[in-house]
Design a protein around this motif. Sequence first.
Motif, PDB file in Angstrom:
ATOM      1  N   MET A   1       0.842  -1.170   0.000  1.00  0.00           N
ATOM      2  CA  MET A   1       0.000   0.000   0.000  1.00  0.00           C
ATOM      3  C   MET A   1       0.890   1.238   0.000  1.00  0.00           C
ATOM      4  O   MET A   1       1.893   1.301   0.691  1.00  0.00           O
ATOM      5  N   LYS A   2       0.497   2.220  -0.794  1.00  0.00           N
ATOM      6  CA  LYS A   2       1.262   3.454  -0.936  1.00  0.00           C
ATOM      7  C   LYS A   2       0.437   4.617  -0.363  1.00  0.00           C
ATOM      8  O   LYS A   2      -0.674   4.878  -0.825  1.00  0.00           O
ATOM      9  N   LEU A   3       0.997   5.314   0.619  1.00  0.00           N
ATOM     10  CA  LEU A   3       0.302   6.416   1.275  1.00  0.00           C
ATOM     11  C   LEU A   3       1.126   7.694   1.205  1.00  0.00           C
ATOM     12  O   LEU A   3       2.351   7.652   1.256  1.00  0.00           O
ATOM     13  N   VAL A   4       0.439   8.803   1.107  1.00  0.00           N
ATOM     14  CA  VAL A   4       1.071  10.114   1.228  1.00  0.00           C
ATOM     15  C   VAL A   4       0.660  10.669   2.589  1.00  0.00           C
ATOM     16  O   VAL A   4      -0.524  10.680   2.931  1.00  0.00           O
ATOM     17  N   ALA A   5       1.649  11.098   3.356  1.00  0.00           N
ATOM     18  CA  ALA A   5       1.414  11.706   4.667  1.00  0.00           C
ATOM     19  C   ALA A   5       1.795  13.177   4.567  1.00  0.00           C
ATOM     20  O   ALA A   5       2.957  13.506   4.334  1.00  0.00           O
ATOM     21  N   LYS A  61       1.616  13.143  -6.633  1.00  0.00           N
ATOM     22  CA  LYS A  61       1.949  12.167  -5.595  1.00  0.00           C
ATOM     23  C   LYS A  61       0.683  11.642  -4.918  1.00  0.00           C
ATOM     24  O   LYS A  61       0.559  10.446  -4.666  1.00  0.00           O
ATOM     25  N   ILE A  62      -0.278  12.540  -4.659  1.00  0.00           N
ATOM     26  CA  ILE A  62      -1.532  12.131  -4.025  1.00  0.00           C
ATOM     27  C   ILE A  62      -2.339  11.255  -4.978  1.00  0.00           C
ATOM     28  O   ILE A  62      -2.903  10.236  -4.575  1.00  0.00           O
ATOM     29  N   ALA A  63      -2.398  11.633  -6.252  1.00  0.00           N
ATOM     30  CA  ALA A  63      -3.153  10.855  -7.243  1.00  0.00           C
ATOM     31  C   ALA A  63      -2.597   9.445  -7.404  1.00  0.00           C
ATOM     32  O   ALA A  63      -3.354   8.493  -7.641  1.00  0.00           O
ATOM     33  N   GLU A  64      -1.288   9.283  -7.273  1.00  0.00           N
ATOM     34  CA  GLU A  64      -0.643   7.979  -7.426  1.00  0.00           C
ATOM     35  C   GLU A  64      -0.772   7.107  -6.173  1.00  0.00           C
ATOM     36  O   GLU A  64      -0.523   5.903  -6.232  1.00  0.00           O
TER      37      GLU A  64
END
Length: 97
Positions: A1-5, A61-64
């Motif tokens: 899972m890929k998350l942006v913080a 980055k958020i879209a990905e």
Amino acid sequence: MKLVALVGTNASYSYNRKLLWYMKKRFGQLAQIDVLEISDLPLFSEDTLDRPDSVLFLSNKIAEADGLIISTPEYDHSITAALKSVLEWLSWGMSIH
């Protein structure tokens, strides 16, 4: 899972930033967590025809990502002005660009 913080403040010292970096370290085996700063983003302006490169980078980055985590201090019963500006950038002109 890929998350942006997203660190929701432009303050140089923030417990919210420390929290996100802790989460990245603690849950790094479960998810890829990219901690991103908002301090280099310009203030939102409707007069700007194109979104700045720093805003486009964040938006991409958020879209990905599979998800978004926002950590922000409460500021006068609301969010910080810097985070409000970022959210305006991210939502402005989405159908245009």
